[in-house]
Scaffold this active site. Structure first.
Site, PDB file in Angstrom:
ATOM      1  N   LYS A 155      -8.187   6.166 -19.298  1.00 43.60           N
ATOM      2  CA  LYS A 155      -8.492   6.676 -20.633  1.00 43.60           C
ATOM      3  C   LYS A 155      -7.250   6.599 -21.536  1.00 43.60           C
ATOM      4  O   LYS A 155      -6.751   5.536 -21.773  1.00 43.60           O
ATOM      5  CB  LYS A 155      -9.046   8.093 -20.500  1.00 43.60           C
ATOM      6  CG  LYS A 155     -10.094   8.254 -19.369  1.00 43.60           C
ATOM      7  CD  LYS A 155     -11.363   7.466 -19.607  1.00 43.60           C
ATOM      8  CE  LYS A 155     -12.283   7.403 -18.392  1.00 43.60           C
ATOM      9  NZ  LYS A 155     -12.666   8.681 -17.806  1.00 43.60           N
ATOM     10  N   ASP A 171      -7.465  18.622 -14.313  1.00 43.88           N
ATOM     11  CA  ASP A 171      -7.738  17.264 -14.796  1.00 43.88           C
ATOM     12  C   ASP A 171      -7.332  17.227 -16.268  1.00 43.88           C
ATOM     13  O   ASP A 171      -7.993  17.817 -17.121  1.00 43.88           O
ATOM     14  CB  ASP A 171      -9.235  16.950 -14.605  1.00 43.88           C
ATOM     15  CG  ASP A 171      -9.607  15.550 -15.079  1.00 43.88           C
ATOM     16  OD1 ASP A 171      -8.879  14.984 -15.916  1.00 43.88           O
ATOM     17  OD2 ASP A 171     -10.651  15.028 -14.629  1.00 43.88           O
ATOM     18  N   TYR A 210     -16.525  16.149 -15.933  1.00 46.58           N
ATOM     19  CA  TYR A 210     -16.940  14.748 -15.913  1.00 46.58           C
ATOM     20  C   TYR A 210     -18.039  14.543 -14.868  1.00 46.58           C
ATOM     21  O   TYR A 210     -17.904  15.020 -13.725  1.00 46.58           O
ATOM     22  CB  TYR A 210     -15.703  13.889 -15.604  1.00 46.58           C
ATOM     23  CG  TYR A 210     -16.014  12.435 -15.412  1.00 46.58           C
ATOM     24  CD1 TYR A 210     -16.556  11.687 -16.448  1.00 46.58           C
ATOM     25  CD2 TYR A 210     -15.774  11.806 -14.201  1.00 46.58           C
ATOM     26  CE1 TYR A 210     -16.860  10.348 -16.269  1.00 46.58           C
ATOM     27  CE2 TYR A 210     -16.055  10.469 -14.017  1.00 46.58           C
ATOM     28  CZ  TYR A 210     -16.605   9.747 -15.058  1.00 46.58           C
ATOM     29  OH  TYR A 210     -16.896   8.425 -14.878  1.00 46.58           O
ATOM     30  N   ARG A 247       0.855  -1.203   0.000  1.00 49.34           N
ATOM     31  CA  ARG A 247       0.000   0.000   0.000  1.00 49.34           C
ATOM     32  C   ARG A 247       0.886   1.246   0.000  1.00 49.34           C
ATOM     33  O   ARG A 247       0.619   2.220  -0.688  1.00 49.34           O
ATOM     34  CB  ARG A 247      -0.964   0.015   1.196  1.00 49.34           C
ATOM     35  CG  ARG A 247      -1.651   1.369   1.350  1.00 49.34           C
ATOM     36  CD  ARG A 247      -2.884   1.384   2.234  1.00 49.34           C
ATOM     37  NE  ARG A 247      -2.812   0.547   3.400  1.00 49.34           N
ATOM     38  CZ  ARG A 247      -2.026   0.759   4.471  1.00 49.34           C
ATOM     39  NH1 ARG A 247      -1.237   1.817   4.540  1.00 49.34           N
ATOM     40  NH2 ARG A 247      -2.029  -0.084   5.488  1.00 49.34           N
TER      41      ARG A 247
HETATM   42  C1  LIG Z   1     -13.270   9.120 -16.592  1.00 46.16           C
HETATM   43  C2  LIG Z   1     -12.888  10.439 -16.115  1.00 46.16           C
HETATM   44  C3  LIG Z   1     -12.621  10.638 -14.757  1.00 46.16           C
HETATM   45  C4  LIG Z   1     -12.792   9.568 -13.711  1.00 46.16           C
HETATM   46  O1  LIG Z   1     -11.884   8.544 -13.856  1.00 46.16           O
HETATM   47  P1  LIG Z   1     -12.168   7.011 -13.444  1.00 46.16           P
HETATM   48  O2  LIG Z   1     -10.897   6.329 -13.801  1.00 46.16           O
HETATM   49  O3  LIG Z   1     -13.348   6.551 -14.252  1.00 46.16           O
HETATM   50  O4  LIG Z   1     -12.475   6.992 -11.995  1.00 46.16           O
HETATM   51  C5  LIG Z   1     -12.216  11.904 -14.368  1.00 46.16           C
HETATM   52  N1  LIG Z   1     -12.086  12.910 -15.250  1.00 46.16           N
HETATM   53  C6  LIG Z   1     -12.341  12.747 -16.558  1.00 46.16           C
HETATM   54  C7  LIG Z   1     -12.171  13.892 -17.498  1.00 46.16           C
HETATM   55  C8  LIG Z   1     -12.761  11.504 -17.039  1.00 46.16           C
HETATM   56  O5  LIG Z   1     -13.041  11.357 -18.332  1.00 46.16           O
END
Ligand SMILES: *Cc1c(COP(=O)(O)O)cnc(C)c1O
Length: 386
Positions: free
Chosen positions: A199, A174, A102, A50
């Site tokens: 992604k 982000d 998101y 962890r």
């Molecule tokens: C998918 C996404 C998230 C969240 O990520 P997860 O891996 O699904 O928890 C956050 N920000 C954006 C822009 C996303 O497309």
């Protein structure tokens, strides 16, 4: 690897030291929860997974190298990364948020973190002045996602960073849609970058993961503390897969952008399409240091809910699915899928209409993708369009 190696090279070689001591060219998967100690209390090496695991560390080092940060951290998901990060704040703090984001991040802010007495103030961050105007003495963080999901709004990270610096507030970006190949927020003055590794970074729709990257070492110590204390870490198998995906990030992003640009141009000429949302397509300038427009294209169809639903079910190469950023093309109807967690009135107020369709354009041959969309547009020939 030289320190100033380019991002294509960093993506492949940043984790070279994690060779298992045997010269393995690919980072080994350390499937172990704990590590043999030389003596009680010995903390000179790995202790417990962890806290630190070599495969995860290799990914974290790569994330830091890609974003030009000092420390990277890998989590079980993008939302786990966000949730961990928000522990930098305390009850009563306010966060100024770019208002297109998101749906899952919005849900975490509104339905989880609000209960801990954090306050989220949503502004149209396309104009940096709106950010500045929303800041109060309680503001602890600015949160921007850019390009935004799903409306593809572009924010000026440099301008936001100037505001944040002047007032001593953290700026978190982000960077999931752009990836460090396209823009690097830390170089533009942001304090923190957050990723859904799920992604483009992993890039193959085969894992869920999240990342945080910071430049400031003291801030890195804090995030590291919360990563270990909260424990929402990424496992070694997923960290391995993510590292493997990252090696081809540069060539994937080039092809994603090339295909998406052609598809955006194709959509702009379609009579059933009211609006195409893609960086640069409507003559706007890409923000400073944004290298490419990326692989995400949204567009608005001038038709009712049922017709749009039929449209998104009418493709065969584009897979009807949530998520994005993989090699395969996906089609999504935000109002009923990725953004259904945002209440309908708020959704519509923000421009996420029933006619909005979002494409994650993959790296297939672009002619097959366009022919596939042509086929879906034929569904309109059978029913009258409004
Ligand atoms: C998918 C996404 C998230 C969240 O990520 P997860 O891996 O699904 O928890 C956050 N920000 C954006 C822009 C996303 O497309």
């Amino acid at each position: 690897m030289k320190k100033d190696a380019r991002i294509e090279t960093r993506a492949i070689h940043a984790a070279a030291e994690y060779d298992g001591g045997v010269g393995a060219v690919s980072v080994p998967i350390y499937a172990t929860s704990t590590f043999r100690l030389k003596a009680p209390g010995d903390e000179s090496g790995y202790v417990y997974s962890r806290t630190a695991n070599p495969t995860r560390n290799a990914l974290e080092k790569t994330l830091a190298a890609l974003e030009n940060g000092s420390r990277g951290f890998a989590f079980a998901s993008g939302l786990a990364a966000t949730n961990t990060l928000m522990n930098l704040l305390k009850a009563g703090d306010e966060v100024v948020v770019g208002d297109d984001l998101y749906g899952g991040t919005y849900r975490q802010f509104e339905r989880v973190l609000k209960n801990f007495n954090l306050k989220f103030i949503y502004v149209d961050a396309r104009n940096p002045k709106n950010i500045e105007d929303a800041i109060s003495e309680n503001t602890g963080m600015i949160w921007l996602e850019t390009p935004t999901n799903p409306l593809m709004h572009l924010y000026d990270i440099e301008a936001a960073a100037k505001i944040a610096k002047k007032l001593g507030i953290l700026l978190a970006v982000d960077n999931t849609f752009a990836t460090p190949y396209i823009q690097r927020p830390l170089e533009l003055g942001a304090d923190i970058v957050v990723h859904s590794l799920t992604k483009y970074l992993a890039g193959h729709a085969d894992l869920v993961g999240g990342g945080i990257i910071v430049k400031d070492e003291e801030l890195g110590e804090k995030v590291g503390f919360y990563q270990n204390a909260i424990g929402a870490v990424q496992g070694p198998f997923d960290a391995y897969l993510c590292l493997r995906g990252i090696k081809t990030l540069a060539i994937r992003m080039e092809r994603h952008s090339e295909n998406a640009s052609k598809i955006a141009a194709f959509l702009k000429n379609k009579k059933n399409v009211k609006e195409v949302l893609y960086p640069g397509i409507n003559g706007e300038r890409l923000p400073n240091k944004m290298r490419l427009p990326g692989g995400m294209v949204s567009f608005v169809i001038d038709a009712d809910f049922e017709t749009v639903k039929r449209f998104v079910m009418g493709t065969s190469v584009f897979v009807l699915a949530e998520s994005l950023g993989g090699v395969e093309s996906l089609i999504n109807h935000p109002a009923s899928m990725t953004h259904a967690s945002i209440p309908k009135e708020i959704r519509e107020e923000r421009g996420i209409s029933d006619g909005l369709v979002r494409l994650s354009v993959g790296i297939e041959h672009v002619d097959d993708l366009i022919e596939d969309l042509e086929g879906a547009f034929r569904t309109f020939e059978k029913v009258p369009i409004r």
